[in-house]
Structure formats: structure tokens, C-alpha cells
Motif scaffolding. Structure first.
Motif, PDB file in Angstrom:
ATOM      1  N   PHE A  28      40.964  47.543  44.131  1.00 54.43           N
ATOM      2  CA  PHE A  28      41.260  46.115  44.291  1.00 54.43           C
ATOM      3  C   PHE A  28      40.406  45.276  43.347  1.00 54.43           C
ATOM      4  O   PHE A  28      40.901  44.356  42.687  1.00 54.43           O
ATOM      5  CB  PHE A  28      40.990  45.711  45.742  1.00 54.43           C
ATOM      6  CG  PHE A  28      41.176  44.249  46.032  1.00 54.43           C
ATOM      7  CD1 PHE A  28      42.448  43.722  46.243  1.00 54.43           C
ATOM      8  CD2 PHE A  28      40.078  43.393  46.107  1.00 54.43           C
ATOM      9  CE1 PHE A  28      42.623  42.379  46.515  1.00 54.43           C
ATOM     10  CE2 PHE A  28      40.241  42.049  46.375  1.00 54.43           C
ATOM     11  CZ  PHE A  28      41.517  41.534  46.580  1.00 54.43           C
ATOM     12  N   ILE A  29      39.137  45.604  43.255  1.00 52.40           N
ATOM     13  CA  ILE A  29      38.220  44.869  42.377  1.00 52.40           C
ATOM     14  C   ILE A  29      38.562  45.095  40.906  1.00 52.40           C
ATOM     15  O   ILE A  29      38.601  44.150  40.109  1.00 52.40           O
ATOM     16  CB  ILE A  29      36.762  45.284  42.664  1.00 52.40           C
ATOM     17  CG1 ILE A  29      36.361  44.846  44.079  1.00 52.40           C
ATOM     18  CG2 ILE A  29      35.809  44.671  41.630  1.00 52.40           C
ATOM     19  CD1 ILE A  29      35.029  45.403  44.538  1.00 52.40           C
ATOM     20  N   ILE A  30      38.831  46.353  40.543  1.00 54.68           N
ATOM     21  CA  ILE A  30      39.173  46.674  39.154  1.00 54.68           C
ATOM     22  C   ILE A  30      40.436  45.928  38.718  1.00 54.68           C
ATOM     23  O   ILE A  30      40.534  45.439  37.592  1.00 54.68           O
ATOM     24  CB  ILE A  30      39.372  48.196  38.986  1.00 54.68           C
ATOM     25  CG1 ILE A  30      38.031  48.915  39.132  1.00 54.68           C
ATOM     26  CG2 ILE A  30      39.996  48.520  37.624  1.00 54.68           C
ATOM     27  CD1 ILE A  30      38.139  50.420  39.149  1.00 54.68           C
ATOM     28  N   GLY A  31      41.400  45.818  39.630  1.00 55.97           N
ATOM     29  CA  GLY A  31      42.649  45.119  39.322  1.00 55.97           C
ATOM     30  C   GLY A  31      42.572  43.621  39.504  1.00 55.97           C
ATOM     31  O   GLY A  31      43.604  42.936  39.444  1.00 55.97           O
ATOM     32  N   LEU A  32      41.371  43.107  39.731  1.00 55.80           N
ATOM     33  CA  LEU A  32      41.156  41.660  39.874  1.00 55.80           C
ATOM     34  C   LEU A  32      41.977  41.051  41.017  1.00 55.80           C
ATOM     35  O   LEU A  32      42.621  40.004  40.850  1.00 55.80           O
ATOM     36  CB  LEU A  32      41.464  40.929  38.555  1.00 55.80           C
ATOM     37  CG  LEU A  32      40.667  41.413  37.326  1.00 55.80           C
ATOM     38  CD1 LEU A  32      41.114  40.679  36.077  1.00 55.80           C
ATOM     39  CD2 LEU A  32      39.172  41.226  37.564  1.00 55.80           C
ATOM     40  N   GLY A  33      41.981  41.737  42.154  1.00 50.12           N
ATOM     41  CA  GLY A  33      42.656  41.177  43.326  1.00 50.12           C
ATOM     42  C   GLY A  33      44.067  41.689  43.488  1.00 50.12           C
ATOM     43  O   GLY A  33      44.290  42.880  43.742  1.00 50.12           O
ATOM     44  N   LEU A  34      45.024  40.802  43.320  1.00 52.31           N
ATOM     45  CA  LEU A  34      46.433  41.138  43.556  1.00 52.31           C
ATOM     46  C   LEU A  34      46.881  42.340  42.742  1.00 52.31           C
ATOM     47  O   LEU A  34      47.568  43.230  43.256  1.00 52.31           O
ATOM     48  CB  LEU A  34      47.310  39.924  43.225  1.00 52.31           C
ATOM     49  CG  LEU A  34      48.820  40.132  43.372  1.00 52.31           C
ATOM     50  CD1 LEU A  34      49.200  40.345  44.834  1.00 52.31           C
ATOM     51  CD2 LEU A  34      49.582  38.942  42.790  1.00 52.31           C
ATOM     52  N   PHE A  35      46.481  42.398  41.473  1.00 50.60           N
ATOM     53  CA  PHE A  35      46.919  43.489  40.601  1.00 50.60           C
ATOM     54  C   PHE A  35      46.157  44.785  40.864  1.00 50.60           C
ATOM     55  O   PHE A  35      46.418  45.799  40.216  1.00 50.60           O
ATOM     56  CB  PHE A  35      46.786  43.075  39.138  1.00 50.60           C
ATOM     57  CG  PHE A  35      47.671  41.917  38.773  1.00 50.60           C
ATOM     58  CD1 PHE A  35      49.048  42.048  38.796  1.00 50.60           C
ATOM     59  CD2 PHE A  35      47.121  40.690  38.442  1.00 50.60           C
ATOM     60  CE1 PHE A  35      49.873  40.978  38.488  1.00 50.60           C
ATOM     61  CE2 PHE A  35      47.937  39.606  38.128  1.00 50.60           C
ATOM     62  CZ  PHE A  35      49.318  39.747  38.156  1.00 50.60           C
ATOM     63  N   GLY A  36      45.229  44.747  41.793  1.00 50.61           N
ATOM     64  CA  GLY A  36      44.560  45.960  42.229  1.00 50.61           C
ATOM     65  C   GLY A  36      45.013  46.394  43.602  1.00 50.61           C
ATOM     66  O   GLY A  36      45.005  47.582  43.933  1.00 50.61           O
ATOM     67  N   ALA A  37      45.462  45.417  44.410  1.00 50.96           N
ATOM     68  CA  ALA A  37      45.880  45.713  45.784  1.00 50.96           C
ATOM     69  C   ALA A  37      47.109  46.611  45.816  1.00 50.96           C
ATOM     70  O   ALA A  37      47.168  47.566  46.608  1.00 50.96           O
ATOM     71  CB  ALA A  37      46.157  44.412  46.532  1.00 50.96           C
TER      72      ALA A  37
END
Length: 205
Positions: A28-37
């Protein structure tokens, strides 16, 4: 199965559930939120479906981490096409909630109820998308995820209730978020929703 083995199995489940939850948070953190979820949820779901929680699976923590990284990378672009769409939908719903909150009381109750039902429906289509055998932009998949919440209303409603209860507990007891909140939701997604669907779709003798 003796008590010692039962304890070992329980500890194994706790350990893997915790590890999957941490992996979800890192993704989640690596994807900067939505794009990591979205890729995190999909990857954890696939790992659970592949039997990572089974006691005799034999996978070590480093192997599970490497499998997660592989699945995360492979699904990142495809699943995030849907993340963009859902992100827009959720933003519109948030705007609508804010607008409804300023309405007169009688109208507020009606439209707020309507928005909550709509939010649950959108969330469920999101969940059924992540449970799909394949993630791709096609009419059959879109039709399937839109129909599933209606086709399985009881299971879908119970799942939403579970998510709400777990979320309220996580707000009250913050350690839940770190230990098993995200992986717990996905576990129920696989062992309750998916199992319910398989049971209903299985050919009857």
C-alpha cells in the motif's frame, strides 16, 4: 491431532496472517495509497487461494515475501486500471456524502441511506473484482462483478457487516490495523465469500 499440533497450527495461522497484513501495508505504501491497495489486495488474495495458510504448505517467510513481490509486480498495471475508475467513483461518493450532510433532516435521512447502500454495492463489486479468476477489461468480467452482489445478497450483506464491525474495532484498538485488519478481511473474502459462491455454483447431484 494432539494439543501440541493444534497449538502449532494456530501459531502458524497467526504468523502467516500477520505477515500477509504487513506485506499488504508495505505494498500500500509503495503504491502511494490507492495504487498500492489494489495490487496488495489481489496479491494477498492469490497467496491465500494458493494455500499459503495451510500448515503443511512448507513455505518459509522469505519465500512468501518473494511470491508476494512477484504477484504484486505482475498485477500492478492491470489492476490499477480498475483502481483509477474506482478511485473516481469513491471520490464522487465522498462529495455526495458531504452534499447530503447539508440537506434538511428528512431529505438527509433518505439520501444518506441511499448513498450508504450504493457505497456498499460499489465496495462489493470492488471485492468481487479482486476475487475474479482473471483481471482484465472485458464485458463478461464487468457484468459478473456487477451482478454478484445481487446474486448473493445474504453472503454479500454479511461480508459488509463483518467489514464494518472489524473497522469499528480497528478504530477502537489500533493494533488490529497492524496485526490482521487487511489480511483478515481478505481471509473472510476467500473462506466465506468465495466458498459460498463455489458451493452455490457447484453442480447438484
Amino acid at each position: 491431532m494432539g494439543w501440541a499440533q493444534k497449538i502449532m497450527v494456530a501459531l502458524h495461522y497467526i504468523e502467516i496472517t500477520f505477515l500477509l497484513n504487513i506485506l499488504w501495508i508495505v505494498g500500500f505504501i509503495i503504491g502511494l495509497g490507492l495504487f498500492g491497495a489494489f495490487p496488495s489486495s489481489r496479491s494477498v488474495f492469490l497467496l491465500i487461494k494458493q494455500g499459503v495458510l495451510e500448515f503443511d504448505n512448507g513455505q518459509t517467510a522469505p519465500e512468501i515475501i518473494m511470491d508476494f513481490i512477484g504477484l504484486y509486480r505482475n498485477t500492478f498495471l492491470k489492476i490499477n486500471l480498475f483502481a483509477i475508475i474506482y478511485g473516481v467513483i469513491y471520490m464522487v461518493l465522498i462529495f455526495d456524502f458531504n452534499a447530503v450532510s447539508m440537506m434538511p433532516t428528512q431529505l438527509k435521512v433518505f439520501f444518506m441511506t441511499l448513498l450508504i447502500v450504493l457505497l456498499c454495492y460499489v465496495f462489493l463489486t470492488n471485492i468481487y473484482l479482486l476475487m475474479s479468476e482473471r483481471i482484465r477489461w472485458s464485458k463478461p468480467i464487468l457484468k459478473r462483478i456487477m451482478v454478484m452482489p445481487i446474486a448473493f445478497p445474504i453472503a454479500s450483506t454479511l461480508f459488509c457487516i463483518f467489514v464494518v464491525i472489524l473497522s469499528l474495532l480497528a478504530i477502537r484498538f489500533s493494533f488490529i490495523i497492524i496485526t490482521f485488519y487487511f489480511s483478515g478481511i481478505i481471509l473472510i473474502q476467500e473462506y466465506f465469500l468465495s466458498e459460498n459462491i463455489r458451493r452455490h455454483l457447484a453442480p447438484k447431484n
